[in-house]
Design a protein around this motif. Structure first.
Motif, PDB file in Angstrom:
ATOM      1  N   PHE A  56      56.658 -18.485 -25.979  1.00 43.61           N
ATOM      2  CA  PHE A  56      55.394 -18.606 -26.037  1.00 43.61           C
ATOM      3  C   PHE A  56      54.655 -17.233 -26.938  1.00 43.61           C
ATOM      4  O   PHE A  56      53.761 -17.454 -27.533  1.00 43.61           O
ATOM      5  N   ARG A  57      54.990 -16.033 -26.721  1.00 46.25           N
ATOM      6  CA  ARG A  57      54.846 -15.142 -27.876  1.00 46.25           C
ATOM      7  C   ARG A  57      54.895 -15.371 -29.052  1.00 46.25           C
ATOM      8  O   ARG A  57      53.984 -15.061 -30.218  1.00 46.25           O
ATOM      9  N   LEU A  58      56.310 -16.463 -29.535  1.00 45.39           N
ATOM     10  CA  LEU A  58      56.113 -17.153 -30.944  1.00 45.39           C
ATOM     11  C   LEU A  58      55.144 -17.648 -30.847  1.00 45.39           C
ATOM     12  O   LEU A  58      54.690 -17.201 -32.662  1.00 45.39           O
ATOM     13  N   LYS A  59      55.135 -18.914 -30.357  1.00 51.86           N
ATOM     14  CA  LYS A  59      53.868 -19.563 -30.799  1.00 51.86           C
ATOM     15  C   LYS A  59      52.728 -19.101 -31.346  1.00 51.86           C
ATOM     16  O   LYS A  59      51.414 -19.546 -31.235  1.00 51.86           O
ATOM     17  N   PHE A  60      52.197 -17.979 -29.681  1.00 51.23           N
ATOM     18  CA  PHE A  60      51.275 -17.800 -29.513  1.00 51.23           C
ATOM     19  C   PHE A  60      50.234 -16.048 -30.355  1.00 51.23           C
ATOM     20  O   PHE A  60      49.185 -16.170 -29.729  1.00 51.23           O
ATOM     21  N   LYS A  65      48.590 -16.370 -35.065  1.00 44.10           N
ATOM     22  CA  LYS A  65      48.298 -16.979 -35.441  1.00 44.10           C
ATOM     23  C   LYS A  65      47.038 -16.705 -36.807  1.00 44.10           C
ATOM     24  O   LYS A  65      46.418 -16.891 -37.396  1.00 44.10           O
ATOM     25  N   MET A  66      47.159 -15.147 -36.936  1.00 40.63           N
ATOM     26  CA  MET A  66      47.018 -14.315 -37.972  1.00 40.63           C
ATOM     27  C   MET A  66      47.442 -14.862 -38.889  1.00 40.63           C
ATOM     28  O   MET A  66      47.118 -15.127 -40.562  1.00 40.63           O
ATOM     29  N   GLY A  67      48.655 -15.315 -38.747  1.00 41.58           N
ATOM     30  CA  GLY A  67      49.308 -15.699 -40.702  1.00 41.58           C
ATOM     31  C   GLY A  67      48.983 -16.899 -40.319  1.00 41.58           C
ATOM     32  O   GLY A  67      48.787 -17.141 -41.708  1.00 41.58           O
ATOM     33  N   ILE A  68      48.314 -17.954 -40.017  1.00 45.90           N
ATOM     34  CA  ILE A  68      47.724 -19.516 -40.031  1.00 45.90           C
ATOM     35  C   ILE A  68      46.545 -19.163 -40.348  1.00 45.90           C
ATOM     36  O   ILE A  68      46.240 -20.066 -41.893  1.00 45.90           O
ATOM     37  N   VAL A  69      45.989 -17.748 -39.924  1.00 40.35           N
ATOM     38  CA  VAL A  69      44.598 -18.223 -40.861  1.00 40.35           C
ATOM     39  C   VAL A  69      44.393 -17.384 -42.351  1.00 40.35           C
ATOM     40  O   VAL A  69      43.504 -18.250 -42.799  1.00 40.35           O
TER      41      VAL A  69
END
Length: 85
Positions: A56-60, A65-69
Motif C-alpha cells: 500500500f505504501r509503495l503504491k500510494f 505519486k510525486m514521481g509520477i507527476v
C-alpha cells in the motif's frame, strides 16, 4: 477517506469506483441495499483482514505519486521543446 483508512490498516467497504489492481482490505459494494451493506459490514468485522501495508505504501505514498507527476511534467516539457525546435 479510503486511502486514509487503509493507511491505518482499517478494512474498507467502498462503492462508486474500483482500484485498477486488487488491494487487500477493500471490499466493494455491489448491491446498495441497506440490508446487504449491513451484512457486508458484519462479515468484514468477523474476520480480521490483513492489509499489505508495505505494498500500500509503495503504491500510494506521496513520494510515489510525486514521481509520477514529475515524470508527466518532464514528458510535457520534452514534447514542448521538441515542437519548438
Amino acid at each position: 477517506v479510503v486511502l486514509e483508512a487503509l493507511s491505518c490498516e482499517i478494512p474498507t467497504l467502498v462503492s462508486g469506483f474500483k482500484f485498477i489492481d486488487p488491494l487487500e482490505g477493500v471490499t466493494y459494494i455491489e448491491d446498495k441495499d441497506p440490508k446487504k451493506i449491513a451484512e457486508q459490514i458484519i462479515e468484514i468485522s468477523k474476520k480480521p483482514v490483513k492489509i499489505d501495508i508495505d505494498t500500500f505504501r509503495l503504491k500510494f505514498s506521496w513520494k510515489t505519486k510525486m514521481g509520477i507527476v514529475n515524470n508527466l511534467y518532464q514528458r510535457f516539457i520534452a514534447e514542448k521543446n521538441a515542437k519548438n525546435s
